[in-house]
Motif scaffolding. Structure first.
Motif, PDB file in Angstrom:
ATOM      1  N   TYR A   4       0.832  -1.207   0.000  1.00 11.78           N
ATOM      2  CA  TYR A   4       0.000   0.000   0.000  1.00 11.78           C
ATOM      3  C   TYR A   4       0.866   1.256   0.000  1.00 11.78           C
ATOM      4  N   SER A   5       1.938   1.245   0.789  1.00 16.79           N
ATOM      5  CA  SER A   5       2.795   2.426   0.926  1.00 16.79           C
ATOM      6  C   SER A   5       3.452   2.801  -0.392  1.00 16.79           C
ATOM      7  N   VAL A   6       3.832   1.807  -1.179  1.00 14.44           N
ATOM      8  CA  VAL A   6       4.446   2.093  -2.478  1.00 14.44           C
ATOM      9  C   VAL A   6       3.453   2.843  -3.369  1.00 14.44           C
ATOM     10  N   GLY A   7       2.211   2.356  -3.429  1.00 16.65           N
ATOM     11  CA  GLY A   7       1.199   3.032  -4.238  1.00 16.65           C
ATOM     12  C   GLY A   7       0.913   4.438  -3.763  1.00 16.65           C
ATOM     13  N   VAL A   8       0.779   4.607  -2.445  1.00 16.00           N
ATOM     14  CA  VAL A   8       0.514   5.932  -1.881  1.00 16.00           C
ATOM     15  C   VAL A   8       1.675   6.870  -2.155  1.00 16.00           C
ATOM     16  N   TYR A   9       2.894   6.365  -2.034  1.00 12.69           N
ATOM     17  CA  TYR A   9       4.069   7.227  -2.254  1.00 12.69           C
ATOM     18  C   TYR A   9       4.106   7.740  -3.689  1.00 12.69           C
ATOM     19  N   ILE A  10       3.837   6.842  -4.630  1.00 14.35           N
ATOM     20  CA  ILE A  10       3.845   7.260  -6.042  1.00 14.35           C
ATOM     21  C   ILE A  10       2.809   8.364  -6.262  1.00 14.35           C
ATOM     22  N   ALA A  11       1.606   8.170  -5.736  1.00 15.71           N
ATOM     23  CA  ALA A  11       0.535   9.155  -5.933  1.00 15.71           C
ATOM     24  C   ALA A  11       0.814  10.457  -5.202  1.00 15.71           C
TER      25      ALA A  11
ATOM     26  N   GLY B 243      -0.987  -2.529  -5.872  1.00  9.87           N
ATOM     27  CA  GLY B 243      -1.092  -1.113  -5.558  1.00  9.87           C
ATOM     28  C   GLY B 243      -1.406  -0.217  -6.740  1.00  9.87           C
ATOM     29  N   ILE B 244      -1.546  -0.770  -7.951  1.00 14.11           N
ATOM     30  CA  ILE B 244      -1.808   0.064  -9.131  1.00 14.11           C
ATOM     31  C   ILE B 244      -3.122   0.821  -8.984  1.00 14.11           C
ATOM     32  N   TYR B 245      -4.155   0.133  -8.529  1.00 13.72           N
ATOM     33  CA  TYR B 245      -5.448   0.796  -8.301  1.00 13.72           C
ATOM     34  C   TYR B 245      -5.318   1.858  -7.209  1.00 13.72           C
ATOM     35  N   VAL B 246      -4.519   1.579  -6.199  1.00  8.79           N
ATOM     36  CA  VAL B 246      -4.276   2.533  -5.115  1.00  8.79           C
ATOM     37  C   VAL B 246      -3.710   3.831  -5.668  1.00  8.79           C
ATOM     38  N   VAL B 247      -2.771   3.734  -6.614  1.00  7.08           N
ATOM     39  CA  VAL B 247      -2.150   4.922  -7.200  1.00  7.08           C
ATOM     40  C   VAL B 247      -3.200   5.828  -7.838  1.00  7.08           C
ATOM     41  N   LEU B 248      -4.087   5.244  -8.660  1.00  5.21           N
ATOM     42  CA  LEU B 248      -5.096   6.053  -9.356  1.00  5.21           C
ATOM     43  C   LEU B 248      -6.047   6.731  -8.378  1.00  5.21           C
ATOM     44  N   VAL B 249      -6.536   5.983  -7.402  1.00 10.91           N
ATOM     45  CA  VAL B 249      -7.526   6.528  -6.462  1.00 10.91           C
ATOM     46  C   VAL B 249      -6.911   7.620  -5.587  1.00 10.91           C
ATOM     47  N   ILE B 250      -5.720   7.379  -5.053  1.00 10.59           N
ATOM     48  CA  ILE B 250      -5.062   8.386  -4.219  1.00 10.59           C
ATOM     49  C   ILE B 250      -4.664   9.596  -5.058  1.00 10.59           C
ATOM     50  N   SER B 251      -4.312   9.379  -6.329  1.00  9.49           N
ATOM     51  CA  SER B 251      -3.982  10.492  -7.222  1.00  9.49           C
ATOM     52  C   SER B 251      -5.166  11.441  -7.377  1.00  9.49           C
TER      53      SER B 251
ATOM     54  N   LEU C 110      -1.118  13.092 -14.816  1.00 11.45           N
ATOM     55  CA  LEU C 110      -1.054  12.440 -16.122  1.00 11.45           C
ATOM     56  C   LEU C 110       0.233  11.644 -16.291  1.00 11.45           C
ATOM     57  N   LEU C 111       1.361  12.225 -15.897  1.00 11.88           N
ATOM     58  CA  LEU C 111       2.649  11.535 -16.051  1.00 11.88           C
ATOM     59  C   LEU C 111       2.681  10.247 -15.238  1.00 11.88           C
ATOM     60  N   ILE C 112       2.112  10.284 -14.050  1.00 12.48           N
ATOM     61  CA  ILE C 112       2.138   9.098 -13.186  1.00 12.48           C
ATOM     62  C   ILE C 112       1.180   8.028 -13.680  1.00 12.48           C
ATOM     63  N   ASN C 113      -0.057   8.396 -13.915  1.00 11.77           N
ATOM     64  CA  ASN C 113      -1.090   7.380 -14.166  1.00 11.77           C
ATOM     65  C   ASN C 113      -1.103   6.848 -15.590  1.00 11.77           C
ATOM     66  N   THR C 114      -0.576   7.590 -16.546  1.00 10.63           N
ATOM     67  CA  THR C 114      -0.472   7.028 -17.895  1.00 10.63           C
ATOM     68  C   THR C 114       0.738   6.108 -18.034  1.00 10.63           C
ATOM     69  N   ASN C 115       1.661   6.174 -17.068  1.00 14.09           N
ATOM     70  CA  ASN C 115       2.867   5.336 -17.122  1.00 14.09           C
ATOM     71  C   ASN C 115       2.920   4.286 -16.013  1.00 14.09           C
ATOM     72  N   ILE C 116       1.825   4.132 -15.279  1.00 14.17           N
ATOM     73  CA  ILE C 116       1.880   3.328 -14.066  1.00 14.17           C
ATOM     74  C   ILE C 116       2.167   1.850 -14.342  1.00 14.17           C
ATOM     75  N   GLN C 117       1.643   1.315 -15.441  1.00 16.40           N
ATOM     76  CA  GLN C 117       1.901  -0.098 -15.747  1.00 16.40           C
ATOM     77  C   GLN C 117       3.385  -0.351 -15.973  1.00 16.40           C
ATOM     78  N   GLU C 118       4.015   0.552 -16.751  1.00 15.51           N
ATOM     79  CA  GLU C 118       5.440   0.395 -17.018  1.00 15.51           C
ATOM     80  C   GLU C 118       6.280   0.588 -15.760  1.00 15.51           C
ATOM     81  N   LEU C 119       5.834   1.518 -14.892  1.00 15.16           N
ATOM     82  CA  LEU C 119       6.588   1.775 -13.666  1.00 15.16           C
ATOM     83  C   LEU C 119       6.635   0.538 -12.782  1.00 15.16           C
ATOM     84  N   TYR C 120       5.521  -0.170 -12.673  1.00 18.48           N
ATOM     85  CA  TYR C 120       5.513  -1.384 -11.854  1.00 18.48           C
ATOM     86  C   TYR C 120       6.311  -2.521 -12.508  1.00 18.48           C
ATOM     87  N   LYS C 121       6.410  -2.481 -13.827  1.00 17.93           N
ATOM     88  CA  LYS C 121       7.289  -3.456 -14.484  1.00 17.93           C
ATOM     89  C   LYS C 121       8.741  -3.219 -14.107  1.00 17.93           C
TER      90      LYS C 121
END
Length: 485
Positions: A255-262, A333-341, A312-323
């Protein structure tokens, strides 16, 4: 706006540097060098310390910002600052005694789902004191319009230290247990450095002249801010506190990783608030409501523009970032990133709303809002974490932020006849939404690094072009006219 722009710009650079270092820590060093159990543990301990910090320091960091500029003579200012240093002891000492007497009961309660917590429970209290007095000394320097150094110590120093500690774990110089204790020491050192800097730029005469004449007003304000600050911090930290009470502590790490990104989206607001809060307090003390209104509108729109680009920069690239992170268990945490964003964008749209309420005669309403937010988020977390896991924690945050942000905007408009939005706000949101759907669903055939680079360049170019072409912000257009013609 000169000093606001200059120090906000410097603070923004520092915050981005801090977040870059923190991003390396959270996305790569923590995830690869430290076991998820210890990652979740340190997150839980720091979040718990953050929640009780406003109570321990009696809300003095906010009290300094509100009242310092109202004193006209140095003797009064010195007496006020000395009082601000001593008042927290009225809470810290009794709570220390209670903590010693009931330590085992408290530790067993916190560790009922994850036994690893029990051994480190006492570090929460010490870390909270270090955090609290850091904020007092930071406010001390901010009222002197010197926010940049403190911001550097707050955002960069601790993260650099933690990077070295994580490297030490990787090299087997220290283990996970020693890492936890070392992080507590880092927060102690951070407090000492901030204290020395605050005394250097303004050293009060150590002479007790009695309590400030407006001590009743100070105590009343501080009591409300304590409750509002504690409840407000609960909104930010309660999810990381509650997840270990209901799920395995490793899920706090995911969870913390997703929240930090957002949370990168909130950088512009945090940078501006460092300097604009004392300015808002000063203008309210002078009853200059036109300037307050101007700051309110400009801050909301410009923060949304910068935050919208980051969204936009975070959420349009989120799949690649987790790769790139290359830890499959963290992808929950991908869904967490979008919602917290989205919740971060909502908070950006408030502009100086918080500064206006905190420093006006309507500050008491923050107490009721904060209590409402705290109760709501606890109830929603209890329901949604049980039903949806960490995704439920993110959704609970978004729901509470949306409802209570609207209430705060409505209240300021009702009492002070000012609100932050205009037609350009709606147009900006349309631009952000349209670009998100276009770039999120358009795949690129290259590797993750190249996909992020190409998509980021396209998003940035199109977004900036539209902002300038549509003349969404006169300040932004002036900057681009000046440097790009």
């Amino acid at each position: 706006m000169g000093i606001v722009f200059k120090q906000s710009f410097n603070n923004t650079l520092i915050l981005f540097l801090g977040f870059a270092i923190g991003g390396i820590n959270v996305l790569f060093l923590y995830t690869h060098f430290l076991e998820a159990e210890y990652f979740g543990l340190i997150t839980f301990l720091l979040s718990s310390a953050n929640m009780i910090m406003p109570l321990l320091v009696f809300g003095m960091q906010h009290t300094i910002i509100k009242f310092f500029s109202a004193y006209q003579h140095k003797e009064e200012q010195d007496g006020f600052l000395l009082t601000a240093l001593l008042l927290p002891m009225l809470i810290i000492i009794p709570l220390s005694i209670i903590g010693v007497l009931f330590y085992h009961q408290i530790a067993e309660y916190l560790a009922r789902e994850n036994i690893i917590i029990e051994k480190y429970t006492y570090t929460i209290f010490f870390t909270s004191i270090f955090m609290g007095y850091f904020e007092i000394f930071y406010a001390w320097s901010r009222v002197q319009m010197r926010s940049v150094f403190g911001n550097f110590i707050k955002e960069v120093f601790a993260r650099i230290c933690i990077s070295f500690l994580l490297l030490a774990v990787f090299l087997d110089w220290i283990d996970g247990e020693q890492f936890v204790y070392a992080v507590v020491i880092v927060y102690f050192l951070r407090m000492i450095i901030m204290k020395l800097y605050a005394f250097r730029i303004y050293f009060p005469e150590i002479k007790w002249t009695g309590l400030p004449k407006n001590i009743k007003q100070i105590l009343s304000f501080s009591l409300y801010i304590i409750m509002a600050g504690s409840a407000g911090t609960i909104l930010l930290e309660i999810d990381k506190f509650m997840i270990p009470q209901m799920k395995q502590i490793a899920e706090v790490a995911y969870y913390s990783v997703g929240v930090y990104i957002a949370s990168v989206i909130g950088i512009p607001s945090r940078a501006m608030q460092q300097i604009i809060n004392p300015i808002t307090a000063r203008e309210l003390n002078r009853n200059n409501l036109e300037e307050v209104k101007s700051l309110y509108k400009k801050s909301s729109l410009n923060l949304l523009i910068v935050g919208g680009l980051l969204f936009l920069l975070i959420n349009t690239n989120i799949q690649e970032l987790y790769k790139i992170i290359d830890k499959p268990e963290y992808t929950v945490g991908i869904y967490v990133v979008l919602v917290i964003s989205i919740s971060e964008l909502i908070k950006l749209s408030l502009g100086t709303n918080g500064a206006i309420l905190t420093n006006s005669r309507y500050y008491r309403i923050l107490f009721y809002y904060a209590i409402g937010m705290a109760v709501s988020v606890v109830i929603l977390n209890r329901i949604l974490i049980d039903y949806m896991g960490i995704q439920g924690a993110a959704l609970a945050t978004l729901i509470v932020v949306l409802i209570f942000s609207l209430l705060r905007i409505f209240y300021v408009n009702m009492k002070m006849k000012m609100q932050p939005f205009g037609s350009k706000t709606g147009l900006l949101l349309i631009v952000i939404g349209a670009l998100f759907f276009v770039f999120y669903f358009v795949p690129l055939p290259f590797n993750a690094y190249l996909n992020i680079l190409i998509r980021s360049c396209l998003v940035t170019g199109v977004f900036i072009y539209l902002v300038i072409k549509l003349k969404l912000s006169s300040e932004m257009n002036q900057v681009f006219d000046k440097y790009l013609g």
